[in-house]
Design a protein around this motif. Structure first.
Motif, PDB file in Angstrom:
ATOM      1  N   THR A 152      -0.627   6.398  -1.214  1.00 60.04           N
ATOM      2  CA  THR A 152      -0.933   6.643   0.208  1.00 60.04           C
ATOM      3  C   THR A 152       0.076   5.947   1.123  1.00 60.04           C
ATOM      4  O   THR A 152       0.755   5.007   0.720  1.00 60.04           O
ATOM      5  CB  THR A 152      -2.341   6.142   0.585  1.00 60.04           C
ATOM      6  OG1 THR A 152      -2.377   4.719   0.402  1.00 60.04           O
ATOM      7  CG2 THR A 152      -3.400   6.806  -0.258  1.00 60.04           C
ATOM      8  N   GLU A 153       0.126   6.439   2.361  1.00 57.84           N
ATOM      9  CA  GLU A 153       0.996   5.822   3.368  1.00 57.84           C
ATOM     10  C   GLU A 153       0.665   4.351   3.531  1.00 57.84           C
ATOM     11  O   GLU A 153       1.549   3.503   3.653  1.00 57.84           O
ATOM     12  CB  GLU A 153       0.777   6.482   4.730  1.00 57.84           C
ATOM     13  CG  GLU A 153       1.211   7.910   4.839  1.00 57.84           C
ATOM     14  CD  GLU A 153       0.617   8.529   6.086  1.00 57.84           C
ATOM     15  OE1 GLU A 153       1.221   8.372   7.157  1.00 57.84           O
ATOM     16  OE2 GLU A 153      -0.456   9.157   6.004  1.00 57.84           O
ATOM     17  N   THR A 154      -0.625   4.045   3.561  1.00 56.49           N
ATOM     18  CA  THR A 154      -1.078   2.674   3.782  1.00 56.49           C
ATOM     19  C   THR A 154      -0.510   1.736   2.713  1.00 56.49           C
ATOM     20  O   THR A 154      -0.055   0.642   3.015  1.00 56.49           O
ATOM     21  CB  THR A 154      -2.619   2.616   3.740  1.00 56.49           C
ATOM     22  OG1 THR A 154      -3.112   3.785   4.385  1.00 56.49           O
ATOM     23  CG2 THR A 154      -3.131   1.384   4.439  1.00 56.49           C
ATOM     24  N   ALA A 155      -0.543   2.184   1.461  1.00 54.16           N
ATOM     25  CA  ALA A 155      -0.038   1.352   0.368  1.00 54.16           C
ATOM     26  C   ALA A 155       1.456   1.094   0.533  1.00 54.16           C
ATOM     27  O   ALA A 155       1.934  -0.019   0.358  1.00 54.16           O
ATOM     28  CB  ALA A 155      -0.315   2.024  -0.972  1.00 54.16           C
ATOM     29  N   VAL A 156       2.181   2.143   0.921  1.00 48.58           N
ATOM     30  CA  VAL A 156       3.633   2.012   1.065  1.00 48.58           C
ATOM     31  C   VAL A 156       3.999   1.126   2.250  1.00 48.58           C
ATOM     32  O   VAL A 156       4.870   0.267   2.169  1.00 48.58           O
ATOM     33  CB  VAL A 156       4.278   3.407   1.235  1.00 48.58           C
ATOM     34  CG1 VAL A 156       5.735   3.284   1.632  1.00 48.58           C
ATOM     35  CG2 VAL A 156       4.149   4.205  -0.051  1.00 48.58           C
ATOM     36  N   MET A 157       3.302   1.322   3.372  1.00 48.66           N
ATOM     37  CA  MET A 157       3.676   0.620   4.588  1.00 48.66           C
ATOM     38  C   MET A 157       3.286  -0.862   4.551  1.00 48.66           C
ATOM     39  O   MET A 157       3.747  -1.642   5.364  1.00 48.66           O
ATOM     40  CB  MET A 157       3.058   1.301   5.817  1.00 48.66           C
ATOM     41  CG  MET A 157       3.595   2.705   6.054  1.00 48.66           C
ATOM     42  SD  MET A 157       5.413   2.761   6.079  1.00 48.66           S
ATOM     43  CE  MET A 157       5.728   4.373   5.369  1.00 48.66           C
ATOM     44  N   GLY A 158       2.427  -1.230   3.588  1.00 50.63           N
ATOM     45  CA  GLY A 158       2.038  -2.628   3.479  1.00 50.63           C
ATOM     46  C   GLY A 158       3.234  -3.561   3.327  1.00 50.63           C
ATOM     47  O   GLY A 158       3.334  -4.572   4.002  1.00 50.63           O
TER      48      GLY A 158
END
Ligand code: C2E
Ligand code: MG
Ligand code: MG
Ligand code: MG
Length: 281
Positions: A152-158
């Motif tokens: 997910t985007e959230t995982a990457v943007m962390g």
């Protein structure tokens, strides 16, 4: 005063909340043994070429069949697995089992199939994930080109710099990377450009209300335009009706998955679906 405080404490736990806390505790305890007790299963949802109706691959979706709790959905147990760290063992099992199964189908003559595996945020931050992926592929004897990781985007943007490094390792290995639930997170365009991605998956929330939902149509169109600029494939999730297919095709979306084609299927049913929806060689 002591009694008043005790009373106040008691009122904090109404029966409903106590039940939720109890259930959560049971899930947490039981989940620790789910892998070794062989309670996990994978279902496979076909990914379809919307133009031809042929199967291009499948997404592996985990299920937990507990002897007393019954069938627990990933929406319930993945968050618990993430918080407790059990996700690492579960994720490893999923990766290995999906690669093993994909190899079986490759050996049966379906060498075009790409299997997609979901990787969640906490799992992504485990630093030897690249080694685990490499080992799963090697042990299954599956070419890296036959594996796609959904994240997910959230995982990457962390932690973007970490994500760039890891995704580059996968890319160099030949493994594809899809951004799952795209449009629901906060990815910045600048970062997206830095990532060696293969695919964007339009979240099912933007597909559900097509063709009436004007905003959703605009979102879907925007994702498709973005993908064209970045030279990425697009897969629409949650296709449930022929109208969904028509609108998406009209917008230039060529790939998708959803109940309209097939639900996530046990391996034997997936194979039957596959044999009925394969291009003649
Ligand atoms: P996801 O990766 O976005 O998967 C898509 C979800 O939508 C799946 O739910 C799938 O069964 C469901 N779905 C597919 N087609 C349709 C449709 O036409 N309509 C509707 N309403 N739903 C559809 P599922 O299997 O319950 O999985 C939910 C989420 O749990 C997944 O979302 C993913 O984030 C997570 N998950 C599932 N398996 C794994 C796994 O092996 N590892 C990890 N880390 N997460 C997983
Ligand atoms: Mg997914
Ligand atoms: Mg999704
Ligand atoms: Mg989702």
């Amino acid at each position: 005063a002591g009694r008043a405080r005790a009373d106040a404490g008691v009122t904090l736990f109404d029966p409903e909340m106590e039940e939720a806390v109890g259930r959560r505790h049971v899930l947490e305890r039981e989940l620790r043994h789910a892998v070794e007790r062989e309670e996990l299963r994978l279902l496979y949802q076909p990914k379809i070429d919307l133009g031809t109706g042929c199967v291009i691959g499948m997404e592996a979706l985990v299920r937990w069949q507990h002897p007393e709790l019954g069938l627990v959905s990933p929406a319930q147990f993945i968050p618990v697995a993430e918080e407790t760290g059990v996700i690492v063992a579960i994720g490893d099992w999923v990766l290995r089992e999906a690669c093993r199964q994909a190899r079986v189908w490759h050996d049966a003559g379906h060498k075009e199939l790409v299997v997609a595996v979901n990787v969640s945020g906490r799992q992504f931050r485990v630093h030897d994930l690249t080694d685990r992926i490499r080992a799963a592929l090697a042990d299954a004897g599956l070419p890296p080109q036959a594996l796609e990781v959904e994240i997910t985007e959230t995982a990457v943007m962390g932690d973007v710099s970490d994500a760039v490094r890891m995704l580059n390792e996968w890319h160099d290995m030949g493994v594809s990377v899809a951004i799952d639930d795209f449009g629901t997170g906060y990815s910045s365009l600048g970062y997206l450009r830095q990532l060696p991605l293969t695919t964007l998956k339009i979240d099912q929330s933007f597909v559900r209300d097509l063709p009436e939902g004007d905003t959703d149509r605009a979102v879907a169109r925007t994702i498709l335009q973005l993908a064209e600029v970045l030279d990425l494939k697009v897969v629409a999730e949650g296709i449930e009706t022929p109208a969904h297919v028509d609108v998406l095709k009209g917008l230039g979306c060529h790939l998708g998955q959803g109940y309209h084609y097939a639900r996530p299927l046990p391996p034997a049913d997936f194979l039957a679906f596959l044999e009925a929806h394969t291009v003649e060689a």
